[in-house]
Motif scaffolding. Structure first.
Motif, mmCIF file in Angstrom:
data_model
loop_
_atom_site.group_PDB
_atom_site.id
_atom_site.type_symbol
_atom_site.label_atom_id
_atom_site.label_comp_id
_atom_site.label_asym_id
_atom_site.label_seq_id
_atom_site.Cartn_x
_atom_site.Cartn_y
_atom_site.Cartn_z
ATOM 1 N N THR A 77 -11.329 -4.261 -9.189
ATOM 2 C CA THR A 77 -10.707 -4.675 -8.021
ATOM 3 C C THR A 77 -9.734 -3.722 -7.605
ATOM 4 O O THR A 77 -8.766 -3.368 -8.658
ATOM 5 N N MET A 78 -9.235 -3.626 -6.304
ATOM 6 C CA MET A 78 -8.375 -2.481 -5.887
ATOM 7 C C MET A 78 -7.428 -3.333 -4.874
ATOM 8 O O MET A 78 -7.843 -4.043 -3.963
ATOM 9 N N THR A 79 -6.249 -3.245 -5.139
ATOM 10 C CA THR A 79 -5.097 -3.890 -4.313
ATOM 11 C C THR A 79 -4.041 -2.876 -4.019
ATOM 12 O O THR A 79 -3.597 -2.049 -4.768
ATOM 13 N N ASP A 80 -3.439 -3.193 -2.846
ATOM 14 C CA ASP A 80 -2.440 -2.273 -2.306
ATOM 15 C C ASP A 80 -1.139 -2.580 -2.853
ATOM 16 O O ASP A 80 -1.014 -3.786 -3.443
ATOM 17 N N GLY A 81 -0.157 -1.501 -3.305
ATOM 18 C CA GLY A 81 1.082 -1.751 -3.785
ATOM 19 C C GLY A 81 1.118 -1.628 -5.073
ATOM 20 O O GLY A 81 0.170 -1.268 -5.914
ATOM 21 N N PRO A 82 2.168 -2.010 -5.598
ATOM 22 C CA PRO A 82 2.596 -1.395 -6.912
ATOM 23 C C PRO A 82 2.036 -2.501 -7.974
ATOM 24 O O PRO A 82 1.487 -3.650 -7.644
ATOM 25 N N PHE A 83 1.988 -2.157 -9.299
ATOM 26 C CA PHE A 83 1.347 -2.893 -10.340
ATOM 27 C C PHE A 83 2.529 -3.957 -10.695
ATOM 28 O O PHE A 83 2.117 -5.235 -10.754
ATOM 29 N N ALA A 84 3.565 -3.580 -10.926
ATOM 30 C CA ALA A 84 4.546 -4.502 -11.387
ATOM 31 C C ALA A 84 5.294 -4.934 -9.990
ATOM 32 O O ALA A 84 5.800 -4.082 -9.210
#
Length: 117
Positions: free
Chosen positions: A64-71
């Motif tokens: 899955t791909m999401t915008d923004g940082p991992f943490a």
């Protein structure tokens, strides 16, 4: 010689003025030039803010791909140097100069040793 990542931990909640960024770039450029002259410099890079990132997560054989940082944290990776040093003490000395130049915390992390073929 070992390689180390000197990672700039940038606090995105404290925006800097253009003048502050220019001064910071001049100071960090001087440290980079010093690293090059000493034969320690491998690579340097500055990163766009974390909102420009995309996270790719694996799961159940798909991604899955999401915008923004991992943490979800105020400190994000803002830039980095890769240096070649004799030991951790030498890497920490460079990190101290980098921290003073950019005014941000620097995380020092060694690379895995990869045996030469």
């Amino acid at each position: 010689m070992k390689q180390y990542l000197l990672a700039v931990q940038y606090d995105e909640t404290q925006p800097e003025t253009d003048e502050e960024v220019r001064a910071q770039m001049a100071r960090t450029g001087q440290v980079t030039d010093e690293m090059k002259a000493a034969g320690s410099w491998v690579f340097v890079g500055g990163l766009l803010p974390s909102h420009a990132s995309t996270v790719v997560r694996p799961g159940s054989g798909t991604t899955t791909m999401t915008d923004g940082p991992f943490a979800e944290t105020k400190e994000q990776l803002g830039g980095f140097w890769v240096v070649r040093c004799d030991d951790l003490d030498q890497a920490l000395a460079w990190a101290e100069k980098c921290a003073l130049a950019c005014g941000q915390p620097i995380e020092v992390r060694p690379f895995h040793d990869i045996p030469e073929a």
